[in-house]
Design a protein around this motif. Structure first.
Motif, PDB file in Angstrom:
ATOM      1  N   MET A   1      38.519  37.526  54.220  1.00 27.82           N
ATOM      2  CA  MET A   1      38.017  38.290  53.067  1.00 27.82           C
ATOM      3  C   MET A   1      39.111  38.447  52.018  1.00 27.82           C
ATOM      4  SD  MET A   1      36.371  42.051  53.117  1.00 27.82           S
ATOM      5  CE  MET A   1      37.766  42.798  52.298  1.00 27.82           C
ATOM      6  N   GLU A   2      38.731  38.292  50.800  1.00 28.89           N
ATOM      7  CA  GLU A   2      39.717  38.399  49.723  1.00 28.89           C
ATOM      8  C   GLU A   2      39.864  39.831  49.261  1.00 28.89           C
ATOM      9  OE1 GLU A   2      40.214  34.245  47.867  1.00 28.89           O
ATOM     10  OE2 GLU A   2      39.456  35.798  46.548  1.00 28.89           O
ATOM     11  N   LYS A   3      40.987  40.125  48.679  1.00 31.85           N
ATOM     12  CA  LYS A   3      41.152  41.489  48.170  1.00 31.85           C
ATOM     13  C   LYS A   3      40.312  41.656  46.902  1.00 31.85           C
ATOM     14  CE  LYS A   3      45.366  40.543  45.486  1.00 31.85           C
ATOM     15  NZ  LYS A   3      45.257  39.099  45.519  1.00 31.85           N
ATOM     16  N   PRO A   4      39.814  42.867  46.690  1.00 31.95           N
ATOM     17  CA  PRO A   4      38.967  43.067  45.516  1.00 31.95           C
ATOM     18  C   PRO A   4      39.769  42.868  44.224  1.00 31.95           C
ATOM     19  CG  PRO A   4      39.512  45.160  46.565  1.00 31.95           C
ATOM     20  CD  PRO A   4      39.987  44.093  47.469  1.00 31.95           C
ATOM     21  N   PRO A   5      39.192  42.183  43.255  1.00 34.28           N
ATOM     22  CA  PRO A   5      39.907  41.979  42.005  1.00 34.28           C
ATOM     23  C   PRO A   5      39.972  43.298  41.230  1.00 34.28           C
ATOM     24  CG  PRO A   5      37.672  41.128  41.867  1.00 34.28           C
ATOM     25  CD  PRO A   5      37.844  41.636  43.246  1.00 34.28           C
ATOM     26  N   HIS A   6      40.961  43.473  40.422  1.00 30.83           N
ATOM     27  CA  HIS A   6      41.045  44.698  39.633  1.00 30.83           C
ATOM     28  C   HIS A   6      40.616  44.410  38.209  1.00 30.83           C
ATOM     29  CE1 HIS A   6      42.568  46.969  42.877  1.00 30.83           C
ATOM     30  NE2 HIS A   6      43.374  45.958  43.182  1.00 30.83           N
ATOM     31  N   LEU A   7      40.128  45.450  37.573  1.00 31.87           N
ATOM     32  CA  LEU A   7      39.493  45.243  36.282  1.00 31.87           C
ATOM     33  C   LEU A   7      40.439  44.657  35.244  1.00 31.87           C
ATOM     34  CD1 LEU A   7      36.690  45.594  35.216  1.00 31.87           C
ATOM     35  CD2 LEU A   7      37.524  47.551  33.948  1.00 31.87           C
ATOM     36  N   ILE A  10      40.276  41.129  35.551  1.00 29.97           N
ATOM     37  CA  ILE A  10      38.980  40.593  35.140  1.00 29.97           C
ATOM     38  C   ILE A  10      38.925  40.449  33.629  1.00 29.97           C
ATOM     39  CG2 ILE A  10      36.499  40.983  35.116  1.00 29.97           C
ATOM     40  CD1 ILE A  10      37.070  42.981  37.448  1.00 29.97           C
ATOM     41  N   GLY A  44      41.769  30.049  46.134  1.00 28.49           N
ATOM     42  CA  GLY A  44      40.938  31.128  45.608  1.00 28.49           C
ATOM     43  C   GLY A  44      40.208  30.761  44.331  1.00 28.49           C
ATOM     44  N   HIS A  46      37.479  28.934  41.987  1.00 25.14           N
ATOM     45  CA  HIS A  46      36.129  28.398  42.121  1.00 25.14           C
ATOM     46  C   HIS A  46      36.181  26.879  41.897  1.00 25.14           C
ATOM     47  CE1 HIS A  46      31.934  27.588  41.077  1.00 25.14           C
ATOM     48  NE2 HIS A  46      31.629  28.751  41.623  1.00 25.14           N
ATOM     49  N   ASP A  49      36.486  25.645  38.447  1.00 21.37           N
ATOM     50  CA  ASP A  49      37.798  25.761  37.822  1.00 21.37           C
ATOM     51  C   ASP A  49      38.722  24.627  38.284  1.00 21.37           C
ATOM     52  OD1 ASP A  49      36.990  28.043  36.487  1.00 21.37           O
ATOM     53  OD2 ASP A  49      37.629  29.366  38.121  1.00 21.37           O
ATOM     54  N   GLU A 177      21.924  27.979  56.880  1.00 20.53           N
ATOM     55  CA  GLU A 177      22.192  28.727  55.673  1.00 20.53           C
ATOM     56  C   GLU A 177      21.164  28.403  54.591  1.00 20.53           C
ATOM     57  OE1 GLU A 177      26.169  29.511  53.431  1.00 20.53           O
ATOM     58  OE2 GLU A 177      26.595  28.572  55.357  1.00 20.53           O
ATOM     59  N   GLU A 180      22.251  30.546  48.045  1.00 19.92           N
ATOM     60  CA  GLU A 180      22.685  31.902  47.737  1.00 19.92           C
ATOM     61  C   GLU A 180      21.661  32.664  46.912  1.00 19.92           C
ATOM     62  OE1 GLU A 180      26.331  32.051  45.522  1.00 19.92           O
ATOM     63  OE2 GLU A 180      26.788  33.880  46.655  1.00 19.92           O
TER      64      GLU A 180
END
Lengths: 460, 460
Positions: A1-7, A10, A44, A46, A49, A177, A180
């Motif tokens: 799990m990745e750490k949550p991005p901070h605003l 963003i 990390g 996409h 990118d 699966e 999404e």
């Protein structure tokens, strides 16, 4: 799990997901053969990118880059590359790895990648694709290019009309699966024909014993495998659909198309019109200059013939121009204004055609509207221009001749700017591509003839 | 429940959902005051199709039509109408009925309808909207027009990171209806900041006791309320997203935007560029002729000034033209070819800007590519043209002068056609609208000056 991005990250990053600096760092890492650094720089990111980065590398750098990525190659990258580069990259992967990449992609993406391979590579890859995937690949390729059949996803949830909500929910457990963006279950009858849909959110709200036929939405918009992308795009725009079921000629459900799939398609279809009107038909920056040149050259040759025709008209009035050079000074105005106002009409008509706003009974209404607009605008502009020229050359007859020619040419351009795209469309040609050259040829030829013709009659 | 449609009807109907004949039947029914017939004719039609019918009626017919529909008015129709007509229709509904229509719409659609009402009508309607909906309406209107905050849906499913799959599923039962295209649950931490997502299809596959943090997708693309539509469109295109969470400045989750919402937005954004390049900025056919005329007139006045500038350049070389009328015959070619090839560059650049393909470091690359293309194409065309003119007029110097002027103007147009849109974009203007007029002014002025200038030097 990745750490949550901070605003903060963003807001600064959303604008351009991969910055030019980031790409420079990747280039530097490649130059100094620092494989680990390259992997760190793209970890990390996409797939879209990573594809953007690949598009910014030189050919040699691309070879090196793919070599570093290979052990852990994300097949989604292939989808995000433009066709031209994808063709290069697939040849850098051993056929076993390419086959596994295709197998791991969603069915619609697998078809896209496989379809673009050259025949020899297709054969080599096919050996390493499991039987079931191979069958689905090959049957998708039976459908026309650009059709719903080619585009559709085969991963979907289908429920029989005799089932309960509980049975539908249980059927999820046995599957692998799903896409999404899956939001609907399609309900089919005993013949496998779609008869309704049920949103997953409803499924989670209903008691397990409820019969699906009692709660499904029966007002289904169904699409045949043969529907083309343009019609499909209109369909999604018109009805704001989350997904549509796709059926074969016997009305059997075989796949679905979702809203997220349509996003790039709708953008491409509108862009195709935009590029056509601008007389370019290449979609990307990444192709070599010589290919881009030849692509545009075709249209410039058409334009050259168009302008040469205009020149022969002017040559016809050589004697008049000799007598009054003023005519040469003013004649481009008539041609140019006609061309510009006509292209306004062409632009509006091309979009109206794409939006299905020009049904058969409505062409007359559109034409009369365009002629109305042309009358009003040409009247105002001709008045203004006559006044300017009358004052400039102290010659009211010259002013009136110029104004009259301008009005005539602009009204013609309003008529032609509507009728040319409609006629091309009815005849099965692309109205965005053909209308411009056709229109400007007539507005040049007419513009010069009428102005110089009227001048020859009234001034000498 | 409706009966399942049959394929024969699908294939003939999908093309134009409401045929011109169908609209004619509605008109006839209105004329003979046959209310029941009108209702029969629209029963089962999608709101978008009913809106299409309304757009085809006269004003008097619209009043009559809405009166028939009122007792059972589908609020979705308001969303599907273009703004101009929506404004007319909302005034035909009593404020209580309008308030109930707005309340029954999805939150994003309610904002759209409410926002377009005039201030007085907003006040009247607000009284009849329940407190909770009123608050959400008003807080959405605090966000910028065209921002993610204005667009977002408030109906979504949010789960705490401490929950199990079972708890998430149970939370559905307590809620009302969700958007049809709901495909994701967003997971938030204790501060209500989004930290992951879970597709509904996964939720249906997992055991109830699984903790959501262990299975959620942590790689979230998050959007601030302030993000504009264009960036949002790019975001969805780049990452093929099913939905994005929208956050306030404090990173609190407040809504989401879904792929089906983005479909019309992406089409509108691309279309805005297309119309801008065609020098029209009105999106619809339904507005009155006079409004459409004035809208286009602005651009035609700019074009007129542009061509008048060209005329003053020609006037400057009156003496040369007097000596050789041939110059008047050939001069439009140079101006026209420069304008056309320049617009090719403008078209490609405007799209590249929209697709974020022109990051700061890449402009030089794009410019050199365009100049390369211009060199190759102008060289070929100048050669061809020189040859034609040399043979036509038996004058090699004239041929060379014309070819040289053409090359110069086309190379300039490649440079300017890239730099003008980039500069306008950096300065905060819309590159699709300003670039065309700017470019053609320079290609006209330069085209005439260089050709007539070189001719004056070398021919006399």
């Amino acid at each position: 799990m990745e750490k949550p991005p901070h605003l903060s990250s963003i807001i600064s990053d959303y604008d351009y997901s991969v910055s030019a600096d980031h790409i420079k760092l990747v280039r530097n890492a490649l130059q100094s053969n620092d494989d680990q650094m390259v992997l760190d720089l793209i970890s990390g990111l996409h797939a879209a990118d990573v594809a953007d980065i690949i598009e910014q590398l030189t050919q040699a750098q691309r070879v090196q880059f793919i070599d570093i990525l290979r052990p852990d190659f994300d097949p989604e990258i292939l989808i995000e590359l433009d066709e031209y580069l994808r063709d290069e990259i697939v040849h850098l992967l051993p056929s076993k790895e390419l086959a596994s990449a295709i197998t791991n992609l969603q069915s619609d993406d697998a078809v896209t990648v496989y379809d673009d391979l050259d025949h020899e590579l297709q054969q080599r890859v096919l050996e390493d694709i499991p039987e079931l995937d191979r069958q689905s690949l090959e049957s998708s390729l039976d459908y026309d290019d650009e059709s719903a059949g080619r585009l559709m996803l085969r991963e979907m949830v289908v429920a029989l009309d005799t089932w309960t909500v509980g049975q539908v929910i249980d059927s999820f457990k046995n599957s692998e699966e799903f896409p999404e963006d899956l939001s609907q279950v399609f309900i089919v009858d005993a013949k496998h024909c779609p008869i309704g849909s049920l949103p997953l959110s409803r499924l989670l709200q209903l008691p397990r014993t409820t019969k699906v036929v009692d709660v499904m939405e029966g007002d289904l918009k169904i699409v045949p495998v043969s529907m083309n992308r343009e019609d499909l795009a209109f369909y999604f725009q018109q009805y704001t659909l989350p997904a549509v079921p796709v059926v074969e000629a016997n009305n059997h459900l075989v796949g679905m198309v979702t809203a997220s799939q349509m996003i790039s398609i709708i953008q491409e279809e509108t862009e195709k019109d935009l590029l056509g009107l601008g007389r370019v038909s290449e979609p990307t920056f990444t192709r070599p200059v010589i290919e881009l040149s030849l692509n545009r050259l075709r249209w410039l040759v058409v334009t050259l013939i168009n302008t040469l025709l205009g020149s022969t008209v002017i040559a016809h009035f050589e004697a008049s121009i000799q007598k009054a050079v003023t005519l040469a000074i003013l004649m481009p105005i008539v041609a140019s204004m006609g061309g510009n106002s006509g292209m306004q009409a062409v632009t509006v008509t091309v979009r109206a055609l794409a939006q299905r706003d020009l049904r058969k009974g409505q062409v007359l209404r559109a034409v009369s509207k365009e002629i109305g607009i042309a009358f009003i605008n040409s009247f105002i502009l001709a008045g203004l221009l006559s006044l300017i020229v009358t004052l400039w050359y102290e010659d009211a007859v010259l002013g009136l001749v110029l104004g009259g020619a301008l009005m005539f040419n602009m009204v013609w351009s309003g008529l032609a700017g509507t009728l040319f795209p409609v006629a091309l469309d009815r005849l099965g040609f692309d109205p965005a591509i053909g209308s411009g050259p056709l229109l400007t040829t007539t507005t040049d030829v007419l513009g010069f003839s009428i102005f110089l013709g009227l001048a020859t009659i009234f001034l000498f």
